[in-house]
Scaffold this motif. Sequence first.
Motif, mmCIF file in Angstrom:
data_model
loop_
_atom_site.group_PDB
_atom_site.id
_atom_site.type_symbol
_atom_site.label_atom_id
_atom_site.label_comp_id
_atom_site.label_asym_id
_atom_site.label_seq_id
_atom_site.Cartn_x
_atom_site.Cartn_y
_atom_site.Cartn_z
ATOM 1 N N PRO A 181 0.774 -1.355 0.048
ATOM 2 C CA PRO A 181 -0.061 -0.045 0.104
ATOM 3 C C PRO A 181 0.963 1.133 0.036
ATOM 4 C CG PRO A 181 -0.526 -1.467 1.726
ATOM 5 C CD PRO A 181 0.604 -2.223 1.086
ATOM 6 N N VAL A 182 0.077 2.292 -0.490
ATOM 7 C CA VAL A 182 1.057 3.507 -0.309
ATOM 8 C C VAL A 182 1.060 4.376 1.039
ATOM 9 C CG1 VAL A 182 1.177 5.796 -1.378
ATOM 10 C CG2 VAL A 182 0.734 3.657 -2.976
ATOM 11 N N PRO A 198 -10.178 3.201 10.251
ATOM 12 C CA PRO A 198 -10.576 2.488 9.044
ATOM 13 C C PRO A 198 -10.203 2.807 7.640
ATOM 14 C CG PRO A 198 -12.300 3.128 10.510
ATOM 15 C CD PRO A 198 -11.027 3.868 11.094
ATOM 16 N N GLY A 199 -10.026 2.038 7.093
ATOM 17 C CA GLY A 199 -9.543 2.347 5.310
ATOM 18 C C GLY A 199 -8.370 2.787 5.094
ATOM 19 N N THR A 200 -7.412 2.607 5.901
ATOM 20 C CA THR A 200 -5.985 3.183 5.450
ATOM 21 C C THR A 200 -5.136 2.160 5.202
ATOM 22 O OG1 THR A 200 -5.698 2.837 8.081
ATOM 23 C CG2 THR A 200 -6.077 4.905 7.421
ATOM 24 N N GLY A 201 -5.669 0.973 4.792
ATOM 25 C CA GLY A 201 -4.741 -0.306 3.949
ATOM 26 C C GLY A 201 -4.246 -0.913 5.009
ATOM 27 N N LYS A 202 -4.922 -1.175 6.070
ATOM 28 C CA LYS A 202 -4.148 -2.153 7.071
ATOM 29 C C LYS A 202 -4.383 -3.684 6.577
ATOM 30 C CE LYS A 202 -6.814 -0.995 10.432
ATOM 31 N NZ LYS A 202 -7.561 0.164 9.926
ATOM 32 N N THR A 203 -5.749 -4.195 6.171
ATOM 33 C CA THR A 203 -5.886 -5.366 5.742
ATOM 34 C C THR A 203 -5.045 -5.689 4.608
ATOM 35 O OG1 THR A 203 -7.929 -5.308 6.635
ATOM 36 C CG2 THR A 203 -7.528 -7.149 5.324
ATOM 37 N N HIS A 204 -4.894 -4.686 3.610
ATOM 38 C CA HIS A 204 -3.928 -4.794 2.270
ATOM 39 C C HIS A 204 -2.511 -5.148 2.868
ATOM 40 C CE1 HIS A 204 -3.141 -2.898 -1.655
ATOM 41 N NE2 HIS A 204 -2.213 -3.564 -1.731
ATOM 42 N N ASN A 234 -8.946 -1.829 14.284
ATOM 43 C CA ASN A 234 -9.064 -0.317 14.203
ATOM 44 C C ASN A 234 -9.340 0.230 15.541
ATOM 45 O OD1 ASN A 234 -9.641 -0.549 11.484
ATOM 46 N ND2 ASN A 234 -11.799 -0.860 11.765
ATOM 47 N N LEU A 279 -1.852 8.360 -4.164
ATOM 48 C CA LEU A 279 -3.031 7.248 -4.131
ATOM 49 C C LEU A 279 -3.950 7.593 -5.228
ATOM 50 C CD1 LEU A 279 -3.650 6.699 -0.281
ATOM 51 C CD2 LEU A 279 -3.305 5.035 -2.152
ATOM 52 N N ALA A 339 -9.155 4.466 1.313
ATOM 53 C CA ALA A 339 -10.333 3.792 0.877
ATOM 54 C C ALA A 339 -11.305 4.976 0.246
ATOM 55 C CB ALA A 339 -10.936 3.122 2.092
ATOM 56 N N GLU A 383 -10.130 5.762 -2.938
ATOM 57 C CA GLU A 383 -10.419 4.975 -3.852
ATOM 58 C C GLU A 383 -12.147 4.875 -4.523
ATOM 59 O OE1 GLU A 383 -10.248 0.741 -2.654
ATOM 60 O OE2 GLU A 383 -9.492 0.122 -4.568
HETATM 61 N N1 LIG Z 1 -2.339 3.400 2.013
HETATM 62 C C1 LIG Z 1 -3.171 2.674 0.852
HETATM 63 N N2 LIG Z 1 -2.475 2.335 -0.262
HETATM 64 C C2 LIG Z 1 -3.343 1.649 -1.253
HETATM 65 N N3 LIG Z 1 -4.544 1.278 -1.133
HETATM 66 C C3 LIG Z 1 -5.230 1.312 -0.082
HETATM 67 C C4 LIG Z 1 -4.716 2.481 1.078
HETATM 68 N N4 LIG Z 1 -5.488 2.506 2.102
HETATM 69 C C5 LIG Z 1 -6.571 2.017 1.665
HETATM 70 N N5 LIG Z 1 -6.449 1.343 0.385
HETATM 71 C C6 LIG Z 1 -7.629 0.698 -0.390
HETATM 72 O O1 LIG Z 1 -8.798 0.857 0.281
HETATM 73 C C7 LIG Z 1 -9.311 -0.279 0.398
HETATM 74 C C8 LIG Z 1 -9.519 -0.542 1.879
HETATM 75 O O2 LIG Z 1 -8.319 -1.059 2.373
HETATM 76 P P1 LIG Z 1 -8.227 -1.934 3.752
HETATM 77 O O3 LIG Z 1 -9.316 -2.969 3.788
HETATM 78 O O4 LIG Z 1 -6.790 -2.516 3.602
HETATM 79 O O5 LIG Z 1 -8.113 -0.660 4.920
HETATM 80 P P2 LIG Z 1 -8.482 -1.257 6.389
HETATM 81 O O6 LIG Z 1 -7.510 -0.376 7.200
HETATM 82 O O7 LIG Z 1 -8.272 -2.579 6.680
HETATM 83 O O8 LIG Z 1 -10.002 -0.795 6.637
HETATM 84 P P3 LIG Z 1 -10.707 -1.360 7.907
HETATM 85 O O9 LIG Z 1 -9.904 -0.824 8.962
HETATM 86 O O10 LIG Z 1 -12.082 -0.761 7.584
HETATM 87 O O11 LIG Z 1 -10.824 -2.842 7.872
HETATM 88 C C9 LIG Z 1 -8.466 -1.237 -0.226
HETATM 89 O O12 LIG Z 1 -9.240 -1.632 -1.603
HETATM 90 C C10 LIG Z 1 -7.168 -0.777 -0.338
HETATM 91 O O13 LIG Z 1 -6.622 -1.180 -1.401
#
Ligand SMILES: Nc1ncnc2c1ncn2[C@@H]1O[C@H](COP(=O)(O)OP(=O)(O)OP(=O)(O)O)[C@@H](O)[C@H]1O
Length: 395
Positions: free
Chosen positions: A106-107, A146-152, A245, A275, A303, A306
Amino acid sequence: MLKYFSIIQALCRSALVNPNEAVVHQVNRLKESLEKDGYDKEAKSLEGLLSSAKAGIDMSPSKIQKSFVVSKGEELTIRTPVPVDKETSTPLAEIFFPADLPSEMPVFDDNIRLAIQSIVSEWMKFDLLLEINATPASSCLIYGVPGTGKTHLAKWIGKQIGLPVVLARLEGLMSSFLGTTSRNIGNLFAFANRYQCVLLLDEFDAIAKLRNDPQEVGEVKRVVNTLLQSLDSRHERGFTIGVTNHESLLDPAIWRRFDIQVEILKPSPETMMHLLKIFLAPLEFSEIEIKFLAWCIEDSSGADAEMLSKWLKRAFVLEKESSLVAVMKQFALLNSGRVNAGKRNIMLRSDEDFIAMLLNDKTYSFKQKDIAPLFGMTQSSLSKQLAKFKETDKI
Ligand SMILES: Nc1ncnc2c1ncn2[C@@H]1O[C@H](COP(=O)(O)OP(=O)(O)OP(=O)(O)O)[C@@H](O)[C@H]1O
Ligand SMILES: [Mg+2]
């Protein structure tokens, strides 16, 4: 010694099937000693084994030396049965094989990116660390909004390690019967410990929610204890990544179980621009347009970037003549959670206020010549309009 050379050679061959730096180093030492003592034929045969092992290492998709977790446990395949919740028959985990995992990191802002790269490169030098009796981290807690790319990120780390990822959402392990919850946790860890894999515990905070039930204090304690013991048992068996989170909800005892804790922050303006460029591809926007978009969703997550990019793609493909400002106003109106309320109100009030707010922003330092084209004006017409407003303000 030469009497047993065929056995030694067979031993080396087997060890080099799964080569790691330590094995290669020792076989090389043996080869050099044989050479020194004049056993050229035997040395040559070991050299042959070493060079084919080296080719194997170079071709290996995993950048991590094959050792530690990789050598422990059975191989996970698509046919391996995944444990299920006995009550509902729902699988306790989802398996992602390396081919299904993201190859792009992720970026992130530079400091986070560098910190993560350093952990991953530590894992890549696992054997070197073992030689000096230093154990590298084998567990990592990733937390942040949330949505900052942690799972990714967690999946990408799994890809780097080159092992399948066993992804369990803790919420999914929780049953209305706490006894079943403990059993599910136990079964999940037993499964992960049996196979070569990275265990990814997503939405890890779910376990903390259990605490809110005052009637089940004893049972809840037992569930948390099962989790703590399971995490301990996992330590020697393989990598574990926890994602949450709500890090504040986690018990300090759980925190302590993780060797490394990484906080993922919301993207900085530069990272947000990066991004947006990635998500908007193949559509191309100018630097200023991207900066303008980043300003509109400042303080949002990856997120959200995106989501905005999908919105823009739809708008620009369906209505080719769309203006970026008009599309952004519509986005602000229909995505109230993604655009800061103060900005949204001014964006929707009038173009004059919108322009003034852009020009006054200290972080982005927009110039009149940047903004005029966004609003379909020339720089001189914009500056005339601004002068007129100043006049009206004075009246
Ligand atoms: N920093 C990043 N770089 C690339 N893609 C990102 C980034 N942050 C979010 N995304 C994209 O946003 C979407 C959500 O990312 P992800 O599920 O990894 O977030 P999360 O932090 O796990 O969210 P949550 O806390 O809601 O589970 C994915 O499609 C992911 O690729
Ligand atoms: Mg997530």
